[in-house]
Design an enzyme around this catalytic site. Structure first.
Site: not given
Length: 621
Positions: A18-19, A23, A97, A150, A459-460, A532
């Protein structure tokens, strides 16, 4: 634009933490290559003033950060693609990103790139995300990497800072096997060493970033030297006398007269024509989209691969693969996902990972599943054989198109993972289906009935076992051959090694489904009484059987009613926290959306429900 038509095209990504200035670097490339219209520049100048850029400086990152959320936060979220060109080459650059939570977006951008520009802040050095993006770039087969150190202007263009970062990165690059990387000290903000070499760093005598990008070898040349691979995207039938097979050539070259083999069928023929909208071609190579016709009438359809007859690709249904998990929900080992590879789409299951990779240390860690952004190695099994080649950075028998895949959730249609096939597992080649003289039709005739699987879900405490037991008695009275598989009984034997986690529940149903299918093959009417809870697994069992043989019966009982019965005391334990992962309490139940039969136990007795089910079954037969 006419003079650019014959220019080469390089696809590359910018990545890093990041940064680090990704860009801004792309904005600099666009600005200095004069790829910005006056109205775009005016808009960026206005945005720069609005978002607090100091002085009269233009924030070049705003040329790329198109989402309002990105501009507000000053970060890149989505993948932004931009086009520019120099005197020697055209470029498509993807700004990916830096945040770890958006790693999946970085993988998306990297998947089609020929090169990667990995940015490192000269003040911060090599970070965890630097390593992660390097590892991912290597993983997806990027052969050429530029380490762009950079913000050199913020360290007074100090050579020692640059050399120290290069030394740190060199150790990691050797560990992960980065084959080709070039380090460049630069400043995206001032433009130093971006388009041209800068006098601010006279100690650096290497190329500028643009000079490197203009000379990076393109992957298409290497792909063209490999054996022919053309995944069929579409069968083109514009008229009764034309039948062409369209797709993009993934590797190799072809020409009229080339002998080819259709995989997986193995049929051979020769190419008759190479058809394009601009007329027939004498030759086509990797990267071109074409339609070809054959000299003979052979069976070929979407998903098949047209290959060199003398060097066909492999066919298998079990693999080892590296998987990058891209979904918020964890991988569920054993669950069926759609697997798309090339133009093929099949059902696939992923086994419990062999290990997860710590991208910072490269340590192999034990992992029961894969979570968001995790990278692991696991076995993948498909429901039928697919045409593939290993996905790797080097070698004549490797192929990104036939080695890279994505996994798609069958219910949400969301892409949940991407992966790279390593190799077929040997047992995939050693195990073959044995032809049996006596098949399911003969078994059914002997028993005088048509097989079926009555799948009771709910359901059970809903009453599944009670109703299934009565149904079996009524069928026995009518002379039908049946067998009842009950959830509790199966867990005493076949599935005694399984617990109640989501992964164990999935494996429980997979095993029961396979047993039910075998019993149906024997001509039986099989009754199963299992909670299930997940739709995906019920759909998986349905897909195992011929159409019409799987009958889903939803025993629809309100949770309050099921809990009130609680004959086993399970709900009370779950409410007290003594029983974890209990369906309806702390584990979800996904009711059928369109069951074949729905039983509302608030409206009828178990005896009435059983009679309704038997009548419905006999009407179907």
């Amino acid at each position: 634009m006419r003079e650019q038509d014959g220019m080469e095209l390089l696809r590359f990504i910018t990545c890093g933490s990041v940064d680090d200035g990704k860009s801004t670097l792309i904005g600099r490339l666009l600005f200095d290559s004069k790829q910005i219209f006056d109205d775009q520049l005016a808009a960026v100048e206005a945005d720069s003033a609005r978002h607090g850029t100091q002085g009269d400086a233009v924030d070049l990152a705003l040329l790329v950060d198109g989402l309002s959320a990105e501009r507000e936060q000053g970060i890149t979220i989505d993948v932004a693609y931009r086009f520019f060109n120099s005197a020697r080459r055209k470029f498509i650059v993807a700004d990916t990103p830096g945040h770890e939570q958006y790693t999946r977006n970085m993988v998306t951008g990297a998947s089609t790139a020929d090169a990667a520009v990995l940015l490192v802040d000269a003040r911060k050095g090599v970070l965890t995300q630097t390593r992660r993006h390097s590892y991912l770039a290597r993983l997806v087969g990027i052969r050429h990497l530029v380490l762009a150190v950079n913000k050199m202007d913020l360290v007074d263009h100090d050579r020692q800072a640059f050399d120290g970062i290069c030394a740190d990165y060199r150790l990691f690059a050797e560990q992960i096997g980065v084959p080709d990387w070039t380090a460049i000290p630069l400043s995206a903000l001032t433009g130093a060493n971006v388009m041209e070499r800068s006098s601010a760093m006279q100690w650096y005598d290497g190329p500028s970033l643009l000079e490197v990008l203009e000379t990076v070898p393109l992957d298409t040349a290497a792909d063209a030297a490999k054996p022919l691979r053309l995944p069929v995207q579409w069968v083109n039938r514009p008229s009764h006398d034309f039948r062409g097979f369209a797709g993009q050539i993934a590797a190799g070259t072809l020409a009229p007269g080339t002998e080819v083999r259709i995989a997986p069928s193995g049929r051979t023929t020769h190419v008759a024509r190479i058809v394009t909208s601009d007329g027939d071609l004498d030759e086509a190579r990797a990267g071109q989209s074409v339609t070809i016709t054959f000299a003979d009438e052979v069976d070929c359809s979407r998903g098949d691969v047209i290959a060199a007859a003398s060097a066909p690709p492999e066919v298998a249904d079990r693999f080892e693969a590296t998987i990058v998990w891209m979904a918020e929900e964890d991988l569920l080992p054993g669950r069926g996902y759609w697997l798309k590879i090339g133009t093929q789409t099949v059902t696939a299951t992923v086994q419990r990972p062999k290990y997860e990779v710590n991208v910072n240390t490269l340590e192999q860690l034990a992992a029961p599943t894969l979570r968001l952004n995790a990278i692991g190695v696991a076995e993948v099994a498909t429901d039928r054989e697919i045409v593939f080649e290993p996905y790797a950075a080097e070698g004549a028998s490797t192929n990104k198109v036939l080695g890279g895949f994505i996994l798609i959730d069958k219910l949400s249609n969301a892409t949940v993972a991407c992966g790279m096939l390593h190799f077929a597992l040997r047992r995939a080649h050693n195990i073959h289906r044995q032809h049996l003289e006596i098949g399911r039709d003969t078994h059914a005739v002997i028993k005088g009935q048509k097989p079926a699987v009555l799948w009771f879900t709910g359901l059970s405490g809903a009453g599944k076992s009670t109703i299934a037991n009565i149904v079996e008695k009524k069928l026995a009275e009518r002379g039908r051959h049946t067998f009842l598989l009950d959830g509790d009984n199966v867990r005493h034997g076949l599935n005694r090694d399984l617990g109640f986690t989501e992964a164990d529940r999935i494996e429980n149903i997979r095993r029961v489904g396979e047993v039910a299918r075998l019993m149906a093959d024997a001509g039986l009417i099989v009754l199963t009484a299992f909670i299930s809870p997940f739709r995906a697994e019920r759909a998986m069992v349905r897909a195992m059987l011929p159409e019409g043989e799987f009958i889903e019966i939803f025993i629809d009982t309100p949770l309050a009613d099921a809990e009130q019965r609680d004959v086993k005391g399970l709900y009370a334990k779950a409410r007290a926290g003594e029983l974890k992962n209990f369906t309806g309490i702390d584990s979800p139940y996904e009711p059928p959306e369109a069951p074949d039969i729905r039983i509302d136990t608030t409206q009828m007795s178990a005896e009435e429900a059983a009679e309704l089910i038997v009548e419905a079954l006999l009407k179907r037969r």
